[in-house]
Design a protein around this motif. Structure first.
Motif, PDB file in Angstrom:
ATOM      1  N   PRO A 170      34.258  43.537  33.825  1.00 12.85           N
ATOM      2  CA  PRO A 170      33.467  43.035  33.973  1.00 12.85           C
ATOM      3  C   PRO A 170      32.208  42.943  33.500  1.00 12.85           C
ATOM      4  N   ALA A 171      31.911  44.367  33.663  1.00 11.26           N
ATOM      5  CA  ALA A 171      30.727  44.690  32.446  1.00 11.26           C
ATOM      6  C   ALA A 171      31.453  44.900  31.013  1.00 11.26           C
ATOM      7  N   GLY A 172      32.005  44.475  30.697  1.00 15.91           N
ATOM      8  CA  GLY A 172      32.329  44.430  29.120  1.00 15.91           C
ATOM      9  C   GLY A 172      32.611  42.366  28.800  1.00 15.91           C
ATOM     10  N   LEU A 173      32.547  41.984  29.675  1.00 11.92           N
ATOM     11  CA  LEU A 173      32.402  40.308  29.227  1.00 11.92           C
ATOM     12  C   LEU A 173      30.549  40.403  28.506  1.00 11.92           C
ATOM     13  N   GLN A 174      31.329  39.428  27.268  1.00 13.59           N
ATOM     14  CA  GLN A 174      29.796  39.174  26.488  1.00 13.59           C
ATOM     15  C   GLN A 174      29.428  37.527  26.775  1.00 13.59           C
ATOM     16  N   ALA A 175      27.768  37.981  27.257  1.00 14.10           N
ATOM     17  CA  ALA A 175      27.231  36.955  27.315  1.00 14.10           C
ATOM     18  C   ALA A 175      26.538  36.477  26.813  1.00 14.10           C
ATOM     19  N   MET A 176      26.826  35.141  27.105  1.00 17.84           N
ATOM     20  CA  MET A 176      26.962  33.795  26.183  1.00 17.84           C
ATOM     21  C   MET A 176      25.325  33.291  26.213  1.00 17.84           C
ATOM     22  N   GLY A 177      24.801  33.536  27.438  1.00 22.12           N
ATOM     23  CA  GLY A 177      23.208  32.492  27.794  1.00 22.12           C
ATOM     24  C   GLY A 177      23.990  31.495  27.832  1.00 22.12           C
ATOM     25  N   GLU A 178      23.370  30.571  28.662  1.00 26.20           N
ATOM     26  CA  GLU A 178      23.336  29.494  29.642  1.00 26.20           C
ATOM     27  C   GLU A 178      23.989  30.497  30.874  1.00 26.20           C
ATOM     28  N   ASN A 179      24.029  31.203  31.239  1.00 28.98           N
ATOM     29  CA  ASN A 179      24.302  31.479  32.800  1.00 28.98           C
ATOM     30  C   ASN A 179      25.742  31.593  32.427  1.00 28.98           C
ATOM     31  N   LEU A 180      26.344  31.820  31.424  1.00 27.48           N
ATOM     32  CA  LEU A 180      28.120  31.692  30.637  1.00 27.48           C
ATOM     33  C   LEU A 180      28.338  33.084  30.476  1.00 27.48           C
ATOM     34  N   PHE A 181      29.795  33.736  30.474  1.00 27.62           N
ATOM     35  CA  PHE A 181      29.940  34.935  30.180  1.00 27.62           C
ATOM     36  C   PHE A 181      31.943  34.329  29.294  1.00 27.62           C
ATOM     37  N   GLN A 182      32.167  35.057  27.860  1.00 17.21           N
ATOM     38  CA  GLN A 182      33.138  35.101  27.714  1.00 17.21           C
ATOM     39  C   GLN A 182      34.032  36.394  27.419  1.00 17.21           C
ATOM     40  N   GLU A 183      35.416  36.033  27.622  1.00 19.98           N
ATOM     41  CA  GLU A 183      36.127  37.345  28.041  1.00 19.98           C
ATOM     42  C   GLU A 183      36.211  38.306  26.183  1.00 19.98           C
ATOM     43  N   THR A 184      36.585  39.277  26.618  1.00 18.78           N
ATOM     44  CA  THR A 184      36.468  40.340  24.999  1.00 18.78           C
ATOM     45  C   THR A 184      37.642  41.313  26.002  1.00 18.78           C
ATOM     46  N   ALA A 185      38.143  42.195  24.564  1.00 16.63           N
ATOM     47  CA  ALA A 185      38.976  43.018  24.380  1.00 16.63           C
ATOM     48  C   ALA A 185      39.102  43.878  26.071  1.00 16.63           C
ATOM     49  N   ALA A 186      37.539  43.890  25.774  1.00 16.68           N
ATOM     50  CA  ALA A 186      36.841  45.715  26.943  1.00 16.68           C
ATOM     51  C   ALA A 186      36.378  45.039  27.794  1.00 16.68           C
ATOM     52  N   SER A 187      37.162  43.306  28.596  1.00 12.02           N
ATOM     53  CA  SER A 187      36.294  43.035  29.896  1.00 12.02           C
ATOM     54  C   SER A 187      37.714  43.299  30.527  1.00 12.02           C
ATOM     55  N   GLY A 188      39.030  42.783  29.701  1.00 15.51           N
ATOM     56  CA  GLY A 188      40.581  42.914  30.674  1.00 15.51           C
ATOM     57  C   GLY A 188      40.768  41.463  30.269  1.00 15.51           C
ATOM     58  N   ASN A 189      41.823  41.125  30.651  1.00 14.27           N
ATOM     59  CA  ASN A 189      42.397  39.410  30.738  1.00 14.27           C
ATOM     60  C   ASN A 189      42.184  39.144  31.873  1.00 14.27           C
ATOM     61  N   PRO A 190      41.595  37.896  32.680  1.00 15.21           N
ATOM     62  CA  PRO A 190      41.209  36.792  33.186  1.00 15.21           C
ATOM     63  C   PRO A 190      42.534  36.978  34.367  1.00 15.21           C
ATOM     64  N   ASN A 191      41.990  36.898  35.587  1.00 18.82           N
ATOM     65  CA  ASN A 191      43.189  36.877  36.840  1.00 18.82           C
ATOM     66  C   ASN A 191      42.310  35.853  37.729  1.00 18.82           C
ATOM     67  N   GLN A 192      43.027  35.181  37.547  1.00 17.00           N
ATOM     68  CA  GLN A 192      42.825  33.979  38.397  1.00 17.00           C
ATOM     69  C   GLN A 192      43.423  34.037  39.811  1.00 17.00           C
ATOM     70  N   GLY A 193      42.504  33.434  40.859  1.00 18.00           N
ATOM     71  CA  GLY A 193      43.016  32.803  42.131  1.00 18.00           C
ATOM     72  C   GLY A 193      42.485  32.710  43.043  1.00 18.00           C
ATOM     73  N   GLN A 194      42.909  32.421  44.455  1.00 16.41           N
ATOM     74  CA  GLN A 194      42.420  31.939  45.507  1.00 16.41           C
ATOM     75  C   GLN A 194      41.017  32.558  45.780  1.00 16.41           C
ATOM     76  N   PRO A 195      39.956  32.118  46.007  1.00 17.22           N
ATOM     77  CA  PRO A 195      38.957  32.652  46.936  1.00 17.22           C
ATOM     78  C   PRO A 195      39.548  33.531  48.447  1.00 17.22           C
ATOM     79  N   GLY A 196      38.884  34.332  48.369  1.00 10.32           N
ATOM     80  CA  GLY A 196      39.116  35.067  49.739  1.00 10.32           C
ATOM     81  C   GLY A 196      40.593  35.981  49.879  1.00 10.32           C
ATOM     82  N   THR A 197      41.511  35.631  49.004  1.00 10.13           N
ATOM     83  CA  THR A 197      42.593  36.688  48.536  1.00 10.13           C
ATOM     84  C   THR A 197      42.605  37.921  48.357  1.00 10.13           C
ATOM     85  N   ALA A 198      43.299  38.784  47.970  1.00 10.80           N
ATOM     86  CA  ALA A 198      43.108  39.811  46.889  1.00 10.80           C
ATOM     87  C   ALA A 198      42.242  40.380  46.375  1.00 10.80           C
ATOM     88  N   GLY A 199      41.510  40.935  47.062  1.00  9.27           N
ATOM     89  CA  GLY A 199      40.370  41.473  46.939  1.00  9.27           C
ATOM     90  C   GLY A 199      39.032  40.239  45.561  1.00  9.27           C
TER      91      GLY A 199
END
Length: 261
Positions: A180-209
């Motif tokens: 997550p330290a590799g995410l690009q801070a965009m302002g307005e409390n938003l972050f954007q995916e970058t090559a340094a952050s890795g791919n996003p992994n979406q899941g249900q809260p409370g599962t798989a860490g």
């Protein structure tokens, strides 16, 4: 020019960058979901006047002569430790406890990620963030909803007239990143995916860490004011010492020029 002047100049520039990061941290001490920055430094290349490990005349090994050339900023790093959970009792406020980001869709269709859970319902009944960006997956709240419940697992349900059981509206998900330290801070409390952050992994809260959600609460900034103030004092003192080196090197040059006359 005295090399010490150039070296101390890099020190002044480095501490100026650190003070800027500290100022930004302190300015956002009350920003929901804000993550503090730290500046990462590294020393510059070395001038090798005598090679370390070289054998000298008496069959001993020399440590060499290595003269440094200063410091420079490698980059800044977001520190993604959890902020304190602040109870607001507002039904559309959601705090993330643990890892993960809420995903929102920007006007151009691209995805952005946020830790700020100040949600609201827009004119079309769509659940959006404070900037009016819809959550992904999109959840629509019926006009006749009496109350809204967001479970720790992200399930959103509403109480509607004429029904004894809550009506499920959809499932909120959280997105995690390997770095997550590799995410690009965009302002307005938003972050954007970058090559340094890795791919996003979406899941249900409370599962798989993945973290869980807490309704009626918000995650505060993880900035520690006392820690930032101590760092600011240290940076200020280091800045002053580098300026003193500049002054000393300038005085030495003046002395040499006068002695040469």
């Amino acid at each position: 020019m005295n090399p010490a002047m150039l070296i101390s100049k890099t020190g002044v520039q480095a501490q100026d960058a650190k003070l800027q990061a500290i100022a930004n941290n302190l300015a956002n001490v009350n920003t929901t979901g804000f993550k503090r920055d730290r500046v990462v430094f590294e020393d510059l290349f070395y001038q090798i006047d005598a090679q370390p490990g070289a054998q000298v005349a008496d069959n001993t090994v020399s440590n060499g002569v290595q003269l440094g050339n200063g410091v420079h900023v490698v980059g800044t790093q977001k520190i993604f430790t959890n902020g304190s959970i602040q109870t607001t009792s507002q039904p559309l406020d959601v705090a993330i406890s643990g890892n993960g980001f809420l995903e929102v869709r920007r006007p151009d269709g691209t995805a952005a990620y946020t830790r700020a859970g100040q949600l609201q319902v827009d004119a079309n009944g769509v659940l959006v963030n404070a900037q009016g960006l819809p959550l992904v997956p999109q959840i629509t709240v019926p006009n006749n909803a009496l109350s809204l419940t967001i479970g720790a697992n992200g399930m959103v349900s509403a109480a509607v007239p004429g029904s004894t059981a809550p009506t499920e509206l959809g499932q909120l998900t959280l997105t995690t990143f390997v770095n997550p330290a590799g995410l690009q801070a965009m302002g307005e409390n938003l972050f954007q995916e970058t090559a340094a952050s890795g791919n996003p992994n979406q899941g249900q809260p409370g599962t798989a860490g993945i973290g869980t959600l807490k309704q009626g609460a918000l995650e505060g900034s993880n900035v520690q004011v006392v820690e930032e103030m101590v760092d600011m004092i240290a940076a200020q003192r280091t800045y002053e010492m580098n300026t003193k080196v500049l002054s000393a090197a300038d005085n030495m040059l003046q002395y040499l020029s006068q002695a040469a006359r």
